[in-house]
Write an enzyme that holds these catalytic residues in place. Structure first.
Site: not given
Length: 371
Positions: A94, A268, A306, A308, A311, A337
């Site tokens: 940015d 974002d 989930c 991931c 998890c 996560h």
């Protein structure tokens, strides 16, 4: 030389949702996409390898913060930001406009640029459109944002009009410094506050200048969600179909779903990482506050649906223990996560658009939130 370009692959029949692909010198980015925020050259709590594991194809870094510390010249000497932070995929930076805006009374805006006092040591600096581009080029960004002023909400229309016109002039100065045709893409930023006419005027003037992509700035600054969605619905269709569309600093999972439905390709926000550090985890049904006592002996994963790493390997009880003990690992696992949740949400949205069922996916998302 790999020229930056965007391919629109599919358009949803019932909404404005778009499936696309950005190609730039350091790889491809499937859209819609969410960019994890690496403000100071790091996504807090995440190794680059972990970011890749969860599917992040691009991250965002911050011009203002890297300019003040460690300094863009040092980053250039270190081989650029990619080498400095060991990230070989695309980076968007940015312009520093939002951070300058957030300084409030420590900042003075003139036609030349923004004069501000460093939040680190009180030193005075002048950030101009030209310097913002110079910093971003020194960092080696793949996508560079024009320098603009983020307009607070609410604001008087006269001020919004004056600020928007100035941001357009600054955008032209950025384009003059970084001409089209190279490997680095320059994105224009549509301003205009919460005024539909000024948003349209801003978009039209930026199109006349010409950029490789376009963003909506000045959202998620305190306005109600309905107003944000109105600005998206009005402004995104004004932008070219063959260029990526980016809504800056947004937001919640609901904001992302609604932004996609209105034609946004890129997002974002610090929300998933900041919430993680505060013990708030995103799950299919909404949010879960891991600090609550009811999770003290809960053997379930954060979200049973989930896949991931967190998890698959840890219980809610353990994550609560880490958080209550103020362990660093709490932030690491919670962040992993949450960012996985956001990346998976984008992957599911892309699949739904490709399969022609985005509206059903959107409905299922809200049904799960209500359960």
């Amino acid at each position: 030389m790999t020229r930056f370009h965007f391919d629109l692959l599919q358009q949803d029949a019932q909404t404005e949702a778009r499936l696309g692909r950005i190609t730039c010198r350091r790889g491809q980015i499937d859209t819609p996409t969410f960019m994890p925020v690496g403000t100071q050259g790091t996504v807090k709590g995440m190794l680059p390898e972990a970011l890749k594991e969860i599917g992040a194809q691009i991250i965002l870094a911050n011009t203002y913060h890297l300019y003040l510390r460690p300094g863009h010249e040092l980053v250039r000497e270190m081989g650029g930001l990619h080498r400095f932070m060991n990230w070989d995929r695309p980076i968007l930076t940015d312009s520093g406009g939002f951070q300058v805006f957030s300084l409030g009374d420590l900042c003075t805006i003139t036609e030349a640029g923004a004069s501000f006092q460093s939040h680190l040591d009180g030193s005075r600096h002048m950030l101009t459109p030209e310097l913002s581009i110079e910093i971003q080029q020194a960092l080696g960004s793949d996508i560079v944002m024009v320098f603009d002023e983020c307009i607070p909400h609410p604001a008087e229309r006269a001020y919004v009009a004056e600020s928007t016109a100035r941001s357009t002039r600054w955008a032209q100065r950025c384009r003059d410094v970084l001409p089209a045709g190279g490997e680095t893409a320059l994105f224009g930023i549509v301003q205009g506050g919460m005024d539909l006419d000024l948003r349209q005027q801003s978009a039209e003037q930026l199109l006349e200048i010409g950029f490789e992509g376009y963003a909506l700035g000045g959202l998620s600054v305190g306005e109600e969600a309905a107003v944000m969605y109105e600005m998206m619905a009005h402004s995104l269709p004004l932008l070219p179909d063959n260029k990526p569309r980016y809504v800056m600093g947004v937001g919640t999972p609901q904001n992302l779903i609604e932004g996609i439905a209105r034609g946004c390709d890129m997002f974002d926000c610090v929300m998933p990482t900041r919430n993680a550090r505060n013990g708030v985890l995103f799950v299919r049904s909404g949010k879960l506050s891991i600090k609550q006592a009811r999770y003290r002996d809960d053997q379930q994963p954060v979200d049973p649906s989930c896949s991931c790493y967190v998890c698959r390997n840890y219980s809610r009880a353990y994550l609560r223990h880490l958080y209550q003990s103020n362990e660093i690992l709490a932030s690491v696992l919670n962040t992993h996560h949450n960012l996985h949740y956001y990346q998976q949400l984008m992957a599911d949205a892309r699949r739904a658009i490709a399969d022609g069922c985005f509206e059903r996916f959107r409905g299922d998302f809200y049904s799960a939130q209500e359960s």
